[in-house]
Enzyme design. Structure first.
Site, short mmCIF file in Angstrom:
data_model
loop_
_atom_site.label_atom_id
_atom_site.label_comp_id
_atom_site.label_asym_id
_atom_site.label_seq_id
_atom_site.Cartn_x
_atom_site.Cartn_y
_atom_site.Cartn_z
N ASP A 179 -23.71 9.13 13.23
CA ASP A 179 -22.66 9.69 14.10
C ASP A 179 -21.52 8.69 14.30
N LEU A 214 -1.07 -2.94 10.45
CA LEU A 214 -1.78 -1.74 10.88
C LEU A 214 -3.27 -2.01 10.98
N TYR A 254 -15.23 -3.97 8.99
CA TYR A 254 -13.82 -3.57 8.86
C TYR A 254 -13.09 -3.94 10.15
N ASN A 257 -7.68 7.86 14.22
CA ASN A 257 -7.99 8.46 12.92
C ASN A 257 -6.78 9.24 12.41
N LEU A 258 -6.42 9.00 11.15
CA LEU A 258 -5.22 9.62 10.59
C LEU A 258 -5.59 10.65 9.52
N HIS A 312 -12.73 10.24 5.12
CA HIS A 312 -12.94 10.45 6.55
C HIS A 312 -13.29 11.92 6.79
N SER A 369 -6.77 -0.47 13.45
CA SER A 369 -7.43 0.82 13.62
C SER A 369 -8.11 0.85 14.98
N SER A 370 -8.34 2.06 15.49
CA SER A 370 -8.95 2.19 16.82
C SER A 370 -10.39 1.68 16.82
N CYS A 371 -10.95 1.43 15.62
CA CYS A 371 -12.35 0.97 15.59
C CYS A 371 -12.46 -0.51 15.98
N TRP A 399 -22.06 16.00 8.54
CA TRP A 399 -22.86 14.84 8.88
C TRP A 399 -23.08 14.68 10.39
N GLY A 442 0.82 -1.21 0.00
CA GLY A 442 0.00 0.00 0.00
C GLY A 442 0.85 1.25 0.00
N LYS A 490 -9.86 -6.43 10.84
CA LYS A 490 -8.65 -5.93 11.51
C LYS A 490 -8.32 -6.76 12.75
N VAL A 519 -0.97 6.49 4.24
CA VAL A 519 -0.06 5.94 5.26
C VAL A 519 1.18 5.35 4.61
N1 NDP Z 1 -6.90 6.70 7.21
C1 NDP Z 1 -7.14 6.50 8.48
O1 NDP Z 1 -7.74 7.33 9.18
C2 NDP Z 1 -6.65 5.25 9.13
C3 NDP Z 1 -6.02 4.23 8.40
N2 NDP Z 1 -5.58 3.11 9.07
C4 NDP Z 1 -4.95 1.99 8.35
O2 NDP Z 1 -3.81 2.44 7.62
C5 NDP Z 1 -3.67 1.66 6.43
C6 NDP Z 1 -3.60 2.56 5.22
O3 NDP Z 1 -4.70 3.44 5.23
P1 NDP Z 1 -4.69 4.73 4.27
O4 NDP Z 1 -3.31 5.02 3.84
O5 NDP Z 1 -5.51 5.76 4.94
O6 NDP Z 1 -5.52 4.18 3.03
P2 NDP Z 1 -5.37 4.55 1.49
O7 NDP Z 1 -6.68 4.20 0.88
O8 NDP Z 1 -4.80 5.90 1.31
O9 NDP Z 1 -4.26 3.49 0.98
C7 NDP Z 1 -4.58 2.14 0.94
C8 NDP Z 1 -3.60 1.45 0.04
O10 NDP Z 1 -3.95 0.08 -0.03
C9 NDP Z 1 -3.76 -0.34 -1.37
N3 NDP Z 1 -4.72 -1.40 -1.69
C10 NDP Z 1 -6.05 -1.42 -1.46
N4 NDP Z 1 -6.58 -2.55 -1.95
C11 NDP Z 1 -5.55 -3.25 -2.54
C12 NDP Z 1 -5.47 -4.48 -3.25
N5 NDP Z 1 -6.53 -5.24 -3.46
N6 NDP Z 1 -4.25 -4.87 -3.69
C13 NDP Z 1 -3.15 -4.10 -3.50
N7 NDP Z 1 -3.16 -2.92 -2.83
C14 NDP Z 1 -4.37 -2.51 -2.37
C15 NDP Z 1 -3.98 0.85 -2.28
O11 NDP Z 1 -3.13 0.69 -3.41
P3 NDP Z 1 -3.26 1.56 -4.77
O12 NDP Z 1 -3.13 3.00 -4.36
O13 NDP Z 1 -2.09 1.09 -5.59
O14 NDP Z 1 -4.60 1.22 -5.36
C16 NDP Z 1 -3.57 2.02 -1.38
O15 NDP Z 1 -2.27 2.43 -1.67
C17 NDP Z 1 -4.84 0.70 6.40
O16 NDP Z 1 -4.46 -0.54 6.94
C18 NDP Z 1 -5.86 1.38 7.31
O17 NDP Z 1 -6.72 0.42 7.88
C19 NDP Z 1 -5.75 2.94 10.42
C20 NDP Z 1 -6.37 3.93 11.16
C21 NDP Z 1 -6.86 5.13 10.57
C1 F7E Z 2 -10.44 5.67 11.11
C2 F7E Z 2 -11.87 5.22 11.37
O1 F7E Z 2 -12.76 5.94 10.57
C3 F7E Z 2 -14.08 5.47 10.50
O2 F7E Z 2 -14.77 5.81 11.66
P1 F7E Z 2 -15.18 7.31 11.97
O3 F7E Z 2 -14.10 7.95 12.73
O4 F7E Z 2 -16.57 7.28 12.55
O5 F7E Z 2 -15.26 7.90 10.50
P2 F7E Z 2 -15.41 9.34 9.88
O6 F7E Z 2 -14.09 10.05 9.97
O7 F7E Z 2 -15.99 9.14 8.51
O8 F7E Z 2 -16.54 10.11 10.78
C4 F7E Z 2 -16.20 10.65 12.00
C5 F7E Z 2 -17.37 11.53 12.47
O9 F7E Z 2 -17.40 12.71 11.66
C6 F7E Z 2 -18.74 12.97 11.26
N1 F7E Z 2 -18.76 13.77 10.02
C7 F7E Z 2 -19.27 15.03 9.93
N2 F7E Z 2 -19.18 15.49 8.66
C8 F7E Z 2 -18.59 14.49 7.94
C9 F7E Z 2 -18.23 14.40 6.54
O10 F7E Z 2 -18.48 15.32 5.71
N3 F7E Z 2 -17.59 13.24 6.18
C10 F7E Z 2 -17.33 12.22 7.05
N4 F7E Z 2 -16.68 11.11 6.62
N5 F7E Z 2 -17.68 12.27 8.38
C11 F7E Z 2 -18.30 13.41 8.81
C12 F7E Z 2 -19.32 11.56 11.08
O11 F7E Z 2 -20.73 11.62 11.07
C13 F7E Z 2 -18.77 10.87 12.32
O12 F7E Z 2 -19.53 11.19 13.44
C14 F7E Z 2 -14.22 3.98 10.39
O13 F7E Z 2 -15.20 3.77 9.41
C15 F7E Z 2 -12.91 3.37 10.08
O14 F7E Z 2 -12.49 3.69 8.79
C16 F7E Z 2 -11.94 3.79 11.07
O15 F7E Z 2 -11.24 2.98 11.64
#
Ligand code: NDP
Ligand code: F7E
Length: 318
Positions: A272, A108, A139, A168-169, A182, A110-112, A205, A13, A143, A18
């Site tokens: 929510d 990696l 999800y 959340n990142l 997100h 997630s806090s969920c 939202w 990835g 995880k 990330v």
């Molecule tokens: N974003 C967040 O808030 C959080 C993220 N994480 C974890 O961090 C990690 C990365 O997340 P993030 O960087 O945000 O996600 P992104 O969507 O930005 O990146 C995900 C990556 O996974 C690759 N990928 C997805 N499906 C496939 C597949 N079938 N085969 C090969 N590669 C694949 C994609 O590759 P390509 O670009 O080449 O398609 C992409 O580069 C995940 O494990 C996620 O659960 C944990 C907590 C919070």
């Molecule tokens: C990293 C974590 O992220 C996900 O969990 P989440 O934190 O609930 O996700 P979220 O960032 O999308 O929402 C956070 C809060 O924010 C509010 N909210 C307001 N307005 C918008 C809006 O415009 N977009 C979004 N997405 N949310 C909104 C939304 O209603 C909620 O109350 C997991 O699915 C999973 O992926 C995971 O592990």
């Protein structure tokens, strides 16, 4: 301490928010043998292709930053894909790495993964003690299976497989698509677009009452490299800032940074999700790592990146 700088490190990835942050951090630290494949080059859901890749590339360290990732709506509307694709990706990576003799694997999660109503702040031992949050339980179960697979390999075979649970990142190369992203990148995009159109109202939202913790992705990348270079005593570590705020407070902060002066409307037809998921980050701090980027500074850097890249960088994932 540093590993050999020519050690073969596979970042699954590596183009994601990330994975790309981890790649940049490893390059900055002087590691010269980084391996990455796009999902077009290597679909990690394909077990045979993953095995062939490991035989050819022979990675010595694997960092799994590949997954089907999305915000609350994407998770709620695609439960099967968020469960199955993530199981396939991580199972292929973990099992193939183990059988290929990889000694260091960083998974990696997630806090969920923690129960919806667990005591706050969330400690690692709260895992599997109560029901999950319905909007992302699919999800979360995937995880949790990854955490348990790494724990089993560590316990049964003594391999250094560990699981980091980031909060959340956000940051550069985040997903700014309004349907699948997100909350933080969605707010940046919504306030920016509305400001450009003369400070139109912005619709967000839910109620704005849930609380969330946010870690800047370059801090996470530093934590991952720290975990790669050090032998941890245990399998599971929370990675976060240990501070949270309401979604409403987040909106006000981003509105100020973007300079939007219009109205904020809250759409209560949207979920929510979990009311709060603040993590206890003391275990990772005892291991020697602590986050350093403040939320305001991190948002300012992310907004600057968004302004420079918003035309060329449209990451739509469904
Ligand atoms: N974003 C967040 O808030 C959080 C993220 N994480 C974890 O961090 C990690 C990365 O997340 P993030 O960087 O945000 O996600 P992104 O969507 O930005 O990146 C995900 C990556 O996974 C690759 N990928 C997805 N499906 C496939 C597949 N079938 N085969 C090969 N590669 C694949 C994609 O590759 P390509 O670009 O080449 O398609 C992409 O580069 C995940 O494990 C996620 O659960 C944990 C907590 C919070
Ligand atoms: C990293 C974590 O992220 C996900 O969990 P989440 O934190 O609930 O996700 P979220 O960032 O999308 O929402 C956070 C809060 O924010 C509010 N909210 C307001 N307005 C918008 C809006 O415009 N977009 C979004 N997405 N949310 C909104 C939304 O209603 C909620 O109350 C997991 O699915 C999973 O992926 C995971 O592990």
């Amino acid at each position: 301490m540093k590993l050999n700088l020519d050690i073969r490190i596979y970042i699954a990835g590596h183009r994601g928010m990330v994975g790309s942050a981890i790649w940049r951090k490893l390059e900055a630290e002087g590691y010269t043998n980084l391996i990455g494949k796009t999902s077009t080059e290597l679909d990690l859901r394909n077990q045979a292709a993953v095995r062939e890749f490991f035989e050819k590339e022979k990675p010595e360290v694997v960092i799994d930053a590949a997954a089907r990732v999305g915000g609350i709506l994407a998770n709620n509307e695609h439960p099967y894909q968020f469960l199955m694709e993530n199981l396939q990706i991580q199972n292929n990576l973990i099992d193939t790495a183990f059988h290929a003799g990889v000694d260091k694997f960083i998974f990696l999660g997630s806090s969920c993964i923690y129960p919806k109503l667990a005591p706050q702040p969330l400690k690692e031992e709260y895992l599997l003690t109560a029901p999950l949050e319905p909007t992302n339980e699919w999800y979360a179960i995937a995880k949790i299976a990854g955490v348990k697979a790494c724990e089993a390999i560590r316990k049964q075979y003594g391999k250094d497989y560990i699981s980091l649970m980031p909060t959340n990142l956000y940051g550069p190369f985040d997903n700014f698509d309004l349907k699948t992203s997100h909350v933080l990148p969605a707010m940046i995009r919504k306030f920016y677009d509305a400001k450009q159109k003369g400070d139109l109202p912005v619709t967000l939202w839910g109620s704005g009452n849930p609380m969330r913790e946010f870690l800047y992705v370059e801090d996470l990348a530093e934590a991952v490299v720290f975990a790669m270079e050090n032998k941890f005593a245990d399998n599971l570590y929370n990675v976060g800032t240990g501070k949270d705020l309401t979604i409403r407070e987040l909106a006000e902060l981003i509105q100020k940074i973007v300079g939007h002066t219009g109205e904020i409307i809250w759409d209560s037809t949207k979920p929510d999700g979990t009311p709060r998921k603040l993590m206890d980050v003391s275990k990772m701090e005892r291991a020697g790592w602590k986050a350093k980027t403040s939320l305001e500074e991190g948002i300012k850097r992310t907004y600057a990146w968004f302004l420079e890249n918003q035309e060329s960088y449209k990451k739509v994932k469904l």
